[in-house]
Design an enzyme around this catalytic site. Structure first.
Site, short mmCIF file in Angstrom:
data_model
loop_
_atom_site.label_atom_id
_atom_site.label_comp_id
_atom_site.label_asym_id
_atom_site.label_seq_id
_atom_site.Cartn_x
_atom_site.Cartn_y
_atom_site.Cartn_z
CG ASP A 1 -2.06 0.96 1.11
OD1 ASP A 1 -3.21 0.50 1.01
OD2 ASP A 1 -1.80 2.19 1.11
CG HIS B 1 -8.67 -3.11 -2.21
ND1 HIS B 1 -9.60 -2.38 -2.93
CD2 HIS B 1 -8.43 -2.40 -1.08
CE1 HIS B 1 -9.89 -1.27 -2.28
NE2 HIS B 1 -9.21 -1.26 -1.13
P1 5GP Z 1 -9.70 1.43 0.39
O1 5GP Z 1 -9.76 2.78 1.08
O2 5GP Z 1 -10.42 1.48 -0.92
O3 5GP Z 1 -10.12 0.28 1.26
O4 5GP Z 1 -8.17 1.16 0.12
C1 5GP Z 1 -7.49 1.70 -0.97
C2 5GP Z 1 -6.03 1.66 -0.64
O5 5GP Z 1 -5.31 1.89 -1.83
C3 5GP Z 1 -5.58 2.71 0.38
O6 5GP Z 1 -5.05 2.07 1.52
C4 5GP Z 1 -4.57 3.53 -0.38
O7 5GP Z 1 -3.48 3.94 0.41
C5 5GP Z 1 -4.14 2.59 -1.49
N1 5GP Z 1 -3.69 3.28 -2.68
C6 5GP Z 1 -4.28 4.34 -3.28
N2 5GP Z 1 -3.60 4.70 -4.38
C7 5GP Z 1 -2.54 3.84 -4.47
C8 5GP Z 1 -1.46 3.72 -5.40
O8 5GP Z 1 -1.34 4.45 -6.38
N3 5GP Z 1 -0.56 2.73 -5.16
C9 5GP Z 1 -0.68 1.88 -4.09
N4 5GP Z 1 0.28 0.95 -3.95
N5 5GP Z 1 -1.67 1.97 -3.20
C10 5GP Z 1 -2.60 2.94 -3.39
#
Ligand code: 5GP
Length: 114
Positions: free
Chosen positions: A31, A100
């Site tokens: 992440d 995810h």
């Molecule tokens: P959600 O909030 O949808 O459960 O998790 C999305 C995750 O994707 C977040 O923890 C965020 O830090 C991660 N994330 C967002 N953009 C990117 C990126 O460009 N690269 C990576 N490796 N992680 C990302």
């Protein structure tokens, strides 16, 4: 122009990421904004928007994501203690609409989660 999800762009190597594992069904990468010393995301190649949109025929894939989460944690040296999180919907904290599983490890975790 693209209508790929952010994670499809990582899968396509259009956006760089630290990839930990990949096979024909899923990818695991670090992440970008880690919430623990170890924070990986397990993402299906198939762009299912959220768990609630997964079909009964996705059952084996969902199991594979779980087993991959455990594998990635184990291979990072965190096989004994890790936490999985899956945010389904904006109200639950989902920001990337490509299913995810978060794998978090390397610090204590409290309960209930925030
Ligand atoms: P959600 O909030 O949808 O459960 O998790 C999305 C995750 O994707 C977040 O923890 C965020 O830090 C991660 N994330 C967002 N953009 C990117 C990126 O460009 N690269 C990576 N490796 N992680 C990302």
């Amino acid at each position: 122009m693209t209508d790929k999800t952010l994670f499809e762009r990582i899968i396509a190597r259009e956006i760089p990421a630290t990839i930990l594992y990949e096979d024909d069904r899923c990818i695991a990468f670090k992440d970008i904004n880690p919430q623990a010393p170890f924070h990986a995301l397990i993402v299906p190649i198939k762009p299912i928007s959220r768990l609630g949109e997964a079909a009964p025929t996705d059952g084996a894939l969902m199991g594979h994501l779980m087993l991959t989460a455990a594998r990635v944690a184990r291979e990072a040296g965190h096989g004994e203690n890790f936490r999985l999180a899956l945010n389904n919907g904006a109200g639950a904290g989902q920001t990337v609409f490509h299913l995810h599983i978060h794998v978090l490890a390397g610090r204590p975790f409290s309960w209930p989660p925030g």
